[in-house]
Motif scaffolding. Sequence first.
Motif, PDB file in Angstrom:
ATOM      1  N   ALA A   1       0.832  -1.210   0.000  1.00  0.00           N
ATOM      2  CA  ALA A   1       0.000   0.000   0.000  1.00  0.00           C
ATOM      3  C   ALA A   1       0.865   1.258   0.000  1.00  0.00           C
ATOM      4  CB  ALA A   1      -0.929  -0.017   1.201  1.00  0.00           C
TER       5      ALA A   1
ATOM      6  N   ALA B   1       1.244   3.940  -3.040  1.00  0.00           N
ATOM      7  CA  ALA B   1       0.913   5.346  -2.779  1.00  0.00           C
ATOM      8  C   ALA B   1       2.072   6.257  -3.167  1.00  0.00           C
ATOM      9  CB  ALA B   1       0.561   5.533  -1.314  1.00  0.00           C
TER      10      ALA B   1
ATOM     11  N   CYS C   1      -3.256   1.089  -6.025  1.00  0.00           N
ATOM     12  CA  CYS C   1      -3.174   1.773  -4.735  1.00  0.00           C
ATOM     13  C   CYS C   1      -4.468   1.584  -3.951  1.00  0.00           C
ATOM     14  CB  CYS C   1      -2.891   3.258  -4.952  1.00  0.00           C
ATOM     15  SG  CYS C   1      -2.646   4.182  -3.434  1.00  0.00           S
TER      16      CYS C   1
ATOM     17  N   TRP D   1      -4.883  -0.576  -0.319  1.00  0.00           N
ATOM     18  CA  TRP D   1      -5.399   0.004   0.924  1.00  0.00           C
ATOM     19  C   TRP D   1      -6.664  -0.697   1.386  1.00  0.00           C
ATOM     20  CZ3 TRP D   1      -2.532   2.574   4.117  1.00  0.00           C
ATOM     21  CH2 TRP D   1      -1.448   3.279   3.639  1.00  0.00           C
TER      22      TRP D   1
END
Length: 86
Positions: free
Chosen positions: A45, A49, A62, A66
Amino acid sequence: MNERQAPTGNGLGDLEPGTRQRAQLRTRLADVAWTALCVVLALWAVWSAVDLARGATAWAYCAVAWVLLAVALALRVVAVRRRASL
Protein backbone atom coordinates in the motif's frame (compact mmCIF):
# COMPACT_ATOMS: atom_id res chain seq x y z
CA MET A 1 24.05 -30.37 33.69
CA ASN A 2 26.37 -30.34 30.71
CA GLU A 3 25.49 -30.61 27.04
CA ARG A 4 25.74 -34.42 26.91
CA GLN A 5 23.32 -35.14 29.72
CA ALA A 6 19.63 -35.57 29.03
CA PRO A 7 17.40 -32.96 30.65
CA THR A 8 15.72 -34.11 33.81
CA GLY A 9 12.01 -33.66 34.39
CA ASN A 10 8.83 -35.29 33.23
CA GLY A 11 10.31 -36.41 29.92
CA LEU A 12 8.03 -34.34 27.73
CA GLY A 13 9.58 -32.11 25.12
CA ASP A 14 8.33 -28.60 24.47
CA LEU A 15 5.91 -29.57 21.69
CA GLU A 16 4.73 -32.95 22.95
CA PRO A 17 0.95 -33.43 23.12
CA GLY A 18 -0.43 -32.25 26.42
CA THR A 19 2.06 -29.44 27.02
CA ARG A 20 1.17 -25.78 27.26
CA GLN A 21 3.48 -24.92 24.35
CA ARG A 22 1.66 -27.40 22.12
CA ALA A 23 -1.69 -25.88 23.04
CA GLN A 24 -0.42 -22.39 22.18
CA LEU A 25 1.28 -23.44 18.93
CA ARG A 26 -1.74 -22.89 16.67
CA THR A 27 -2.37 -19.43 18.11
CA ARG A 28 1.27 -18.43 17.73
CA LEU A 29 1.40 -19.62 14.12
CA ALA A 30 -1.77 -17.69 13.35
CA ASP A 31 -0.24 -14.57 14.92
CA VAL A 32 2.86 -14.92 12.77
CA ALA A 33 0.79 -15.45 9.62
CA TRP A 34 -1.47 -12.44 10.32
CA THR A 35 1.54 -10.26 11.07
CA ALA A 36 3.28 -11.31 7.86
CA LEU A 37 0.14 -10.67 5.81
CA CYS A 38 -0.39 -7.22 7.31
CA VAL A 39 3.26 -6.25 6.80
CA VAL A 40 3.22 -7.32 3.14
CA LEU A 41 -0.05 -5.49 2.50
CA ALA A 42 1.20 -2.37 4.29
CA LEU A 43 4.41 -2.35 2.25
CA TRP A 44 2.42 -2.78 -0.96
CA ALA A 45 0.00 0.00 0.00
CA VAL A 46 2.75 2.46 0.88
CA TRP A 47 4.79 1.56 -2.19
CA SER A 48 1.80 2.05 -4.50
CA ALA A 49 0.91 5.35 -2.78
CA VAL A 50 4.47 6.61 -3.30
CA ASP A 51 4.32 5.58 -6.96
CA LEU A 52 0.99 7.35 -7.27
CA ALA A 53 2.48 10.51 -5.75
CA ARG A 54 5.35 10.35 -8.24
CA GLY A 55 2.89 10.48 -11.11
CA ALA A 56 2.17 6.85 -11.90
CA THR A 57 -1.27 6.19 -13.31
CA ALA A 58 -1.86 2.93 -11.42
CA TRP A 59 -4.33 4.38 -8.92
CA ALA A 60 -6.38 1.15 -8.98
CA TYR A 61 -3.46 -0.80 -7.48
CA CYS A 62 -3.17 1.77 -4.74
CA ALA A 63 -6.87 1.59 -3.93
CA VAL A 64 -6.88 -2.22 -3.92
CA ALA A 65 -3.83 -2.33 -1.65
CA TRP A 66 -5.40 0.00 0.92
CA VAL A 67 -8.74 -1.83 0.83
CA LEU A 68 -7.05 -5.22 1.32
CA LEU A 69 -4.97 -3.81 4.18
CA ALA A 70 -8.08 -2.40 5.86
CA VAL A 71 -9.93 -5.71 5.49
CA ALA A 72 -6.99 -7.72 6.83
CA LEU A 73 -6.61 -5.43 9.84
CA ALA A 74 -10.34 -5.51 10.56
CA LEU A 75 -10.40 -9.30 10.40
CA ARG A 76 -7.37 -9.43 12.67
CA VAL A 77 -9.09 -7.26 15.27
CA VAL A 78 -12.21 -9.43 15.11
CA ALA A 79 -10.11 -12.59 15.50
CA VAL A 80 -8.29 -11.19 18.54
CA ARG A 81 -11.54 -10.09 20.18
CA ARG A 82 -13.14 -13.43 19.47
CA ARG A 83 -10.20 -15.32 20.96
CA ALA A 84 -10.17 -13.08 24.03
CA SER A 85 -13.88 -13.63 24.66
CA LEU A 86 -13.61 -17.41 24.59
